[in-house]
Write a protein that holds these residues in place. Sequence first.
Motif, PDB file in Angstrom:
ATOM      1  N   VAL A  79       0.355  -1.378   0.405  1.00 29.67           N
ATOM      2  CA  VAL A  79       0.287   0.283   0.064  1.00 29.67           C
ATOM      3  C   VAL A  79       1.009   1.260   0.262  1.00 29.67           C
ATOM      4  CG1 VAL A  79      -1.095   1.723   1.261  1.00 29.67           C
ATOM      5  CG2 VAL A  79      -1.511  -1.195   1.001  1.00 29.67           C
ATOM      6  N   TYR A  80       0.366   2.401  -0.573  1.00 29.11           N
ATOM      7  CA  TYR A  80       1.281   3.436  -0.703  1.00 29.11           C
ATOM      8  C   TYR A  80       0.608   5.258  -0.306  1.00 29.11           C
ATOM      9  CZ  TYR A  80       3.763   0.793  -4.332  1.00 29.11           C
ATOM     10  OH  TYR A  80       4.131  -0.843  -4.818  1.00 29.11           O
ATOM     11  N   LEU A  81       1.432   5.624  -0.152  1.00 31.26           N
ATOM     12  CA  LEU A  81       0.759   6.835   0.609  1.00 31.26           C
ATOM     13  C   LEU A  81       1.347   8.327  -0.206  1.00 31.26           C
ATOM     14  CD1 LEU A  81      -1.233   9.113   2.573  1.00 31.26           C
ATOM     15  CD2 LEU A  81       0.281   9.070   4.189  1.00 31.26           C
ATOM     16  N   GLN A  82       1.240   8.298  -1.467  1.00 32.81           N
ATOM     17  CA  GLN A  82       1.508   9.664  -2.501  1.00 32.81           C
ATOM     18  C   GLN A  82       1.013  10.619  -1.334  1.00 32.81           C
ATOM     19  OE1 GLN A  82       3.447   9.453  -4.861  1.00 32.81           O
ATOM     20  NE2 GLN A  82       4.174  11.619  -4.351  1.00 32.81           N
ATOM     21  N   MET A  83       2.289  11.407  -1.195  1.00 32.93           N
ATOM     22  CA  MET A  83       2.376  12.556  -0.398  1.00 32.93           C
ATOM     23  C   MET A  83       2.927  13.922  -0.704  1.00 32.93           C
ATOM     24  SD  MET A  83       2.887  11.509   3.902  1.00 32.93           S
ATOM     25  CE  MET A  83       4.584  11.323   3.291  1.00 32.93           C
ATOM     26  N   ASN A  84       2.351  14.876  -1.588  1.00 37.79           N
ATOM     27  CA  ASN A  84       2.604  16.184  -2.508  1.00 37.79           C
ATOM     28  C   ASN A  84       2.295  17.169  -1.207  1.00 37.79           C
ATOM     29  OD1 ASN A  84       3.384  14.164  -4.276  1.00 37.79           O
ATOM     30  ND2 ASN A  84       0.812  14.322  -5.669  1.00 37.79           N
ATOM     31  N   SER A  85       3.184  18.107  -2.204  1.00 30.82           N
ATOM     32  CA  SER A  85       2.768  19.441  -1.586  1.00 30.82           C
ATOM     33  C   SER A  85       2.829  20.044   0.011  1.00 30.82           C
ATOM     34  CB  SER A  85       1.822  20.205  -1.784  1.00 30.82           C
ATOM     35  OG  SER A  85       1.280  20.477  -3.114  1.00 30.82           O
ATOM     36  N   LEU A  86       4.495  18.917   0.307  1.00 34.62           N
ATOM     37  CA  LEU A  86       4.267  18.441   1.968  1.00 34.62           C
ATOM     38  C   LEU A  86       4.553  20.466   3.338  1.00 34.62           C
ATOM     39  CD1 LEU A  86       6.166  15.611   1.779  1.00 34.62           C
ATOM     40  CD2 LEU A  86       4.338  15.927   3.035  1.00 34.62           C
ATOM     41  N   LYS A  87       3.695  20.081   3.938  1.00 35.86           N
ATOM     42  CA  LYS A  87       4.043  21.148   5.206  1.00 35.86           C
ATOM     43  C   LYS A  87       4.864  20.511   6.200  1.00 35.86           C
ATOM     44  CE  LYS A  87      -0.500  22.542   3.845  1.00 35.86           C
ATOM     45  NZ  LYS A  87      -2.252  23.475   3.792  1.00 35.86           N
ATOM     46  N   PRO A  88       5.394  21.917   6.812  1.00 34.00           N
ATOM     47  CA  PRO A  88       5.663  21.128   8.048  1.00 34.00           C
ATOM     48  C   PRO A  88       4.891  20.473   9.793  1.00 34.00           C
ATOM     49  CG  PRO A  88       6.165  23.751   7.756  1.00 34.00           C
ATOM     50  CD  PRO A  88       5.613  23.120   6.942  1.00 34.00           C
ATOM     51  N   GLU A  89       3.940  20.937   9.674  1.00 29.44           N
ATOM     52  CA  GLU A  89       2.714  20.123  10.190  1.00 29.44           C
ATOM     53  C   GLU A  89       2.337  18.361   9.749  1.00 29.44           C
ATOM     54  OE1 GLU A  89       2.138  23.275   8.696  1.00 29.44           O
ATOM     55  OE2 GLU A  89      -0.101  23.064   7.920  1.00 29.44           O
ATOM     56  N   ASP A  90       2.575  18.328   8.016  1.00 31.77           N
ATOM     57  CA  ASP A  90       2.412  16.443   7.845  1.00 31.77           C
ATOM     58  C   ASP A  90       4.091  16.314   9.129  1.00 31.77           C
ATOM     59  OD1 ASP A  90       2.067  17.688   4.763  1.00 31.77           O
ATOM     60  OD2 ASP A  90       0.693  17.106   6.454  1.00 31.77           O
ATOM     61  N   ALA A  91       4.949  16.835   9.211  1.00 33.73           N
ATOM     62  CA  ALA A  91       6.204  15.829  10.090  1.00 33.73           C
ATOM     63  C   ALA A  91       6.034  15.087  11.006  1.00 33.73           C
ATOM     64  CB  ALA A  91       7.038  17.021  10.630  1.00 33.73           C
ATOM     65  N   ALA A  92       5.570  14.162  10.789  1.00 35.24           N
ATOM     66  CA  ALA A  92       5.933  12.817  12.144  1.00 35.24           C
ATOM     67  C   ALA A  92       6.319  11.794  11.492  1.00 35.24           C
ATOM     68  CB  ALA A  92       4.170  13.242  11.813  1.00 35.24           C
ATOM     69  N   TYR A 110      -2.473  -5.287  12.941  1.00 31.36           N
ATOM     70  CA  TYR A 110      -0.993  -5.180  13.116  1.00 31.36           C
ATOM     71  C   TYR A 110      -0.713  -3.671  12.620  1.00 31.36           C
ATOM     72  CZ  TYR A 110      -2.465  -9.953  12.269  1.00 31.36           C
ATOM     73  OH  TYR A 110      -2.629 -11.671  12.588  1.00 31.36           O
ATOM     74  N   TRP A 111       0.538  -3.543  12.904  1.00 33.36           N
ATOM     75  CA  TRP A 111       1.118  -2.575  12.696  1.00 33.36           C
ATOM     76  C   TRP A 111       2.678  -2.305  11.981  1.00 33.36           C
ATOM     77  CZ3 TRP A 111      -1.567   2.379  14.226  1.00 33.36           C
ATOM     78  CH2 TRP A 111      -2.966   2.459  14.364  1.00 33.36           C
ATOM     79  N   GLY A 112       2.982  -1.393  11.565  1.00 32.71           N
ATOM     80  CA  GLY A 112       4.146  -1.440  11.517  1.00 32.71           C
ATOM     81  C   GLY A 112       5.086  -0.662  12.492  1.00 32.71           C
ATOM     82  N   GLN A 113       6.726  -0.824  11.877  1.00 34.88           N
ATOM     83  CA  GLN A 113       7.082  -0.008  12.716  1.00 34.88           C
ATOM     84  C   GLN A 113       7.814   1.487  12.609  1.00 34.88           C
ATOM     85  OE1 GLN A 113       8.184  -1.002   9.703  1.00 34.88           O
ATOM     86  NE2 GLN A 113       9.786   0.642   9.667  1.00 34.88           N
ATOM     87  N   GLY A 114       6.906   1.951  11.563  1.00 28.17           N
ATOM     88  CA  GLY A 114       6.858   3.177  10.964  1.00 28.17           C
ATOM     89  C   GLY A 114       7.968   3.764  10.433  1.00 28.17           C
ATOM     90  N   THR A 115       7.097   4.618   9.630  1.00 25.50           N
ATOM     91  CA  THR A 115       8.384   5.777   9.153  1.00 25.50           C
ATOM     92  C   THR A 115       8.555   7.420   9.239  1.00 25.50           C
ATOM     93  OG1 THR A 115      10.103   5.687   7.003  1.00 25.50           O
ATOM     94  CG2 THR A 115       7.481   5.492   6.529  1.00 25.50           C
ATOM     95  N   GLN A 116       9.236   7.559   9.771  1.00 29.24           N
ATOM     96  CA  GLN A 116       9.140   9.196  10.383  1.00 29.24           C
ATOM     97  C   GLN A 116       9.973  10.108   8.884  1.00 29.24           C
ATOM     98  OE1 GLN A 116      10.392  10.671  13.195  1.00 29.24           O
ATOM     99  NE2 GLN A 116       9.824  12.252  11.915  1.00 29.24           N
ATOM    100  N   VAL A 117       8.572  11.328   8.635  1.00 28.53           N
ATOM    101  CA  VAL A 117       8.994  12.157   7.907  1.00 28.53           C
ATOM    102  C   VAL A 117       9.206  13.562   8.539  1.00 28.53           C
ATOM    103  CG1 VAL A 117       7.082  13.666   6.318  1.00 28.53           C
ATOM    104  CG2 VAL A 117       7.099  10.586   6.181  1.00 28.53           C
ATOM    105  N   THR A 118       9.754  14.059   8.293  1.00 27.41           N
ATOM    106  CA  THR A 118      10.343  15.690   8.513  1.00 27.41           C
ATOM    107  C   THR A 118      10.797  16.266   7.058  1.00 27.41           C
ATOM    108  OG1 THR A 118      12.384  14.411   9.847  1.00 27.41           O
ATOM    109  CG2 THR A 118      12.696  16.998   8.974  1.00 27.41           C
ATOM    110  N   VAL A 119       9.829  17.402   7.519  1.00 29.31           N
ATOM    111  CA  VAL A 119       9.484  18.735   6.377  1.00 29.31           C
ATOM    112  C   VAL A 119      10.318  20.266   6.958  1.00 29.31           C
ATOM    113  CG1 VAL A 119       7.938  19.821   5.161  1.00 29.31           C
ATOM    114  CG2 VAL A 119       7.099  17.467   5.721  1.00 29.31           C
ATOM    115  N   SER A 120      10.886  20.323   6.274  1.00 32.97           N
ATOM    116  CA  SER A 120      11.463  21.405   6.810  1.00 32.97           C
ATOM    117  C   SER A 120      12.761  22.002   5.566  1.00 32.97           C
ATOM    118  CB  SER A 120      12.581  21.368   8.520  1.00 32.97           C
ATOM    119  OG  SER A 120      13.310  21.915   8.301  1.00 32.97           O
ATOM    120  N   SER A 121      12.951  23.477   6.012  1.00 29.87           N
ATOM    121  CA  SER A 121      13.825  23.917   5.238  1.00 29.87           C
ATOM    122  C   SER A 121      14.846  24.094   6.081  1.00 29.87           C
ATOM    123  CB  SER A 121      13.303  25.354   5.151  1.00 29.87           C
ATOM    124  OG  SER A 121      13.173  26.136   5.773  1.00 29.87           O
TER     125      SER A 121
END
Length: 121
Positions: A79-92, A110-121
């Motif tokens: 399963v995919y999650l395509q994330m466009n126009s990312l904002k700092p508040e999407d970081a998690a 069932y849960w995965g282990q997670g993946t970090q998304v950081t949105v920053s300039s």
Amino acid sequence: QVQLVESGGGLVQPGGSLRLSCAASGSGLDYYDIGWFRQAPGKEREGVACNSSRVGSTFLLDSVKGRFTISRDNAKNTVYLQMNSLKPEDAAVYYCATTEFGCYSASWDYWGQGTQVTVSS
């Protein structure tokens, strides 16, 4: 038993894009409803997107509508999650999870282990 592994997170500038993947093993995903959740530091976990192949419905959090897309490839058990126009508040930390009870279920098996998304300039 289903094992879920997320990938695709990373550091991206505001306005950028990422595609997260959730690869499953142990069972076919076509039986399950699949959700993407996120949790930022100091905040509660929230549901971001969900796809129910059994009923053909998709859920998206209001704040990501028009920017995020959830899709699945049952042949690849991913399963995919395509994330466009990312904002700092999407970081998690983003997690995928499965349920048999629909996208609005409170019971996710069932849960995965997670993946970090950081949105920053």
